[in-house]
Design an enzyme around this catalytic site. Sequence first.
Site, PDB file in Angstrom:
ATOM      1  N   ASP A  35       0.869  -1.182   0.000  1.00  0.00           N
ATOM      2  CA  ASP A  35       0.000   0.000   0.000  1.00  0.00           C
ATOM      3  C   ASP A  35       0.903   1.229   0.000  1.00  0.00           C
ATOM      4  O   ASP A  35       1.813   1.338   0.822  1.00  0.00           O
ATOM      5  CB  ASP A  35      -0.897  -0.026   1.252  1.00  0.00           C
ATOM      6  CG  ASP A  35      -2.037   0.986   1.168  1.00  0.00           C
ATOM      7  OD1 ASP A  35      -1.751   2.179   0.919  1.00  0.00           O
ATOM      8  OD2 ASP A  35      -3.191   0.597   1.333  1.00  0.00           O
ATOM      9  N   GLN A  98     -14.378   2.336   1.704  1.00  0.00           N
ATOM     10  CA  GLN A  98     -13.699   1.888   0.483  1.00  0.00           C
ATOM     11  C   GLN A  98     -13.397   3.087  -0.412  1.00  0.00           C
ATOM     12  O   GLN A  98     -14.287   3.898  -0.689  1.00  0.00           O
ATOM     13  CB  GLN A  98     -14.565   0.875  -0.280  1.00  0.00           C
ATOM     14  CG  GLN A  98     -13.865   0.287  -1.499  1.00  0.00           C
ATOM     15  CD  GLN A  98     -14.701  -0.777  -2.228  1.00  0.00           C
ATOM     16  OE1 GLN A  98     -15.913  -0.889  -2.004  1.00  0.00           O
ATOM     17  NE2 GLN A  98     -14.068  -1.539  -3.092  1.00  0.00           N
ATOM     18  N   HIS A 104     -10.327  -5.665  -2.364  1.00  0.00           N
ATOM     19  CA  HIS A 104      -8.972  -5.868  -1.843  1.00  0.00           C
ATOM     20  C   HIS A 104      -9.012  -6.092  -0.346  1.00  0.00           C
ATOM     21  O   HIS A 104      -9.918  -5.642   0.339  1.00  0.00           O
ATOM     22  CB  HIS A 104      -8.057  -4.684  -2.179  1.00  0.00           C
ATOM     23  CG  HIS A 104      -8.622  -3.363  -1.775  1.00  0.00           C
ATOM     24  ND1 HIS A 104      -9.574  -2.704  -2.518  1.00  0.00           N
ATOM     25  CD2 HIS A 104      -8.393  -2.592  -0.693  1.00  0.00           C
ATOM     26  CE1 HIS A 104      -9.887  -1.570  -1.922  1.00  0.00           C
ATOM     27  NE2 HIS A 104      -9.207  -1.487  -0.814  1.00  0.00           N
ATOM     28  N   PHE A 105      -7.994  -6.794   0.111  1.00  0.00           N
ATOM     29  CA  PHE A 105      -7.842  -7.106   1.531  1.00  0.00           C
ATOM     30  C   PHE A 105      -6.600  -6.391   2.037  1.00  0.00           C
ATOM     31  O   PHE A 105      -5.548  -6.458   1.407  1.00  0.00           O
ATOM     32  CB  PHE A 105      -7.696  -8.623   1.735  1.00  0.00           C
ATOM     33  CG  PHE A 105      -8.925  -9.390   1.314  1.00  0.00           C
ATOM     34  CD1 PHE A 105      -9.162  -9.679  -0.024  1.00  0.00           C
ATOM     35  CD2 PHE A 105      -9.856  -9.793   2.256  1.00  0.00           C
ATOM     36  CE1 PHE A 105     -10.304 -10.361  -0.418  1.00  0.00           C
ATOM     37  CE2 PHE A 105     -11.004 -10.488   1.880  1.00  0.00           C
ATOM     38  CZ  PHE A 105     -11.225 -10.765   0.533  1.00  0.00           C
ATOM     39  N   HIS A 106      -6.761  -5.700   3.172  1.00  0.00           N
ATOM     40  CA  HIS A 106      -5.629  -5.016   3.810  1.00  0.00           C
ATOM     41  C   HIS A 106      -4.973  -5.956   4.817  1.00  0.00           C
ATOM     42  O   HIS A 106      -5.678  -6.578   5.627  1.00  0.00           O
ATOM     43  CB  HIS A 106      -6.114  -3.791   4.593  1.00  0.00           C
ATOM     44  CG  HIS A 106      -6.739  -2.717   3.772  1.00  0.00           C
ATOM     45  ND1 HIS A 106      -6.048  -1.597   3.366  1.00  0.00           N
ATOM     46  CD2 HIS A 106      -7.999  -2.569   3.292  1.00  0.00           C
ATOM     47  CE1 HIS A 106      -6.862  -0.805   2.671  1.00  0.00           C
ATOM     48  NE2 HIS A 106      -8.057  -1.377   2.608  1.00  0.00           N
TER      49      HIS A 106
HETATM   50  P1  AMP Z   1      -9.798   1.183   0.506  1.00  0.00           P
HETATM   51  O1  AMP Z   1     -10.006   2.530   1.098  1.00  0.00           O
HETATM   52  O2  AMP Z   1     -10.166   0.042   1.399  1.00  0.00           O
HETATM   53  O3  AMP Z   1     -10.456   1.141  -0.845  1.00  0.00           O
HETATM   54  O4  AMP Z   1      -8.240   1.021   0.317  1.00  0.00           O
HETATM   55  C1  AMP Z   1      -7.550   1.461  -0.796  1.00  0.00           C
HETATM   56  C2  AMP Z   1      -6.103   1.429  -0.392  1.00  0.00           C
HETATM   57  O5  AMP Z   1      -5.346   1.539  -1.578  1.00  0.00           O
HETATM   58  C3  AMP Z   1      -5.685   2.570   0.518  1.00  0.00           C
HETATM   59  O6  AMP Z   1      -5.106   2.043   1.684  1.00  0.00           O
HETATM   60  C4  AMP Z   1      -4.687   3.365  -0.320  1.00  0.00           C
HETATM   61  O7  AMP Z   1      -3.634   3.866   0.462  1.00  0.00           O
HETATM   62  C5  AMP Z   1      -4.218   2.338  -1.307  1.00  0.00           C
HETATM   63  N1  AMP Z   1      -3.776   2.808  -2.607  1.00  0.00           N
HETATM   64  C6  AMP Z   1      -4.320   3.777  -3.381  1.00  0.00           C
HETATM   65  N2  AMP Z   1      -3.666   3.886  -4.549  1.00  0.00           N
HETATM   66  C7  AMP Z   1      -2.681   2.941  -4.519  1.00  0.00           C
HETATM   67  C8  AMP Z   1      -1.659   2.533  -5.429  1.00  0.00           C
HETATM   68  N3  AMP Z   1      -1.506   3.133  -6.611  1.00  0.00           N
HETATM   69  N4  AMP Z   1      -0.826   1.534  -5.055  1.00  0.00           N
HETATM   70  C9  AMP Z   1      -0.950   0.935  -3.861  1.00  0.00           C
HETATM   71  N5  AMP Z   1      -1.885   1.277  -2.953  1.00  0.00           N
HETATM   72  C10 AMP Z   1      -2.739   2.259  -3.272  1.00  0.00           C
END
Ligand code: AMP
Length: 141
Positions: A35, A98, A104-106
């Site tokens: 991330d 989101q 996606h999974f964190h």
């Molecule tokens: P969510 O809010 O659960 O949709 O999480 C999206 C995640 O993607 C967030 O933690 C962001 O920091 C991360 N993110 C956004 N753009 C990118 C990217 N280009 N590469 C890697 N992570 C990203």
Amino acid sequence: MATDYDRNNIFAKILRGEAPCFKVFEDETTLAFMDVMPQSEGHVLVVPKEDAAQIFELSAPAALACMQTVQRLSLAVRAALEPTGLIVAQFNGSDAGQTVPHVHFHIIPRWKSEPLLPHARVPADPAKLEAIARKIRAQLQ
Ligand code: AMP
């Protein structure tokens, strides 16, 4: 009700190789990468290769594959970084937090002494992300 899939979301671009990522793992059905705005050092994302905006649209085989990769990466992150705890999280819809409309999974390692950084706010140093990715990859071999 299925959510329309936006093929231009950033994770779709990463999956097509049109945007860069700090890859840590890939197999036939899933991809894991760092991330770029991590909530802690070692924050990894696991995404299915299948087009699905939210968990409701994900096929059962893809859900299973994601969970296998999530567990595999959780073990690798723990071995690489030795956190004292680890969060696995997944958000569906903006009301749930989101921000990227591809499932996606964190995987977020935790240390008792270190506060959780805000969600998707603070860009990390790319060199640091690559160094952590290397450590995690080394645990997957
Ligand atoms: P969510 O809010 O659960 O949709 O999480 C999206 C995640 O993607 C967030 O933690 C962001 O920091 C991360 N993110 C956004 N753009 C990118 C990217 N280009 N590469 C890697 N992570 C990203």
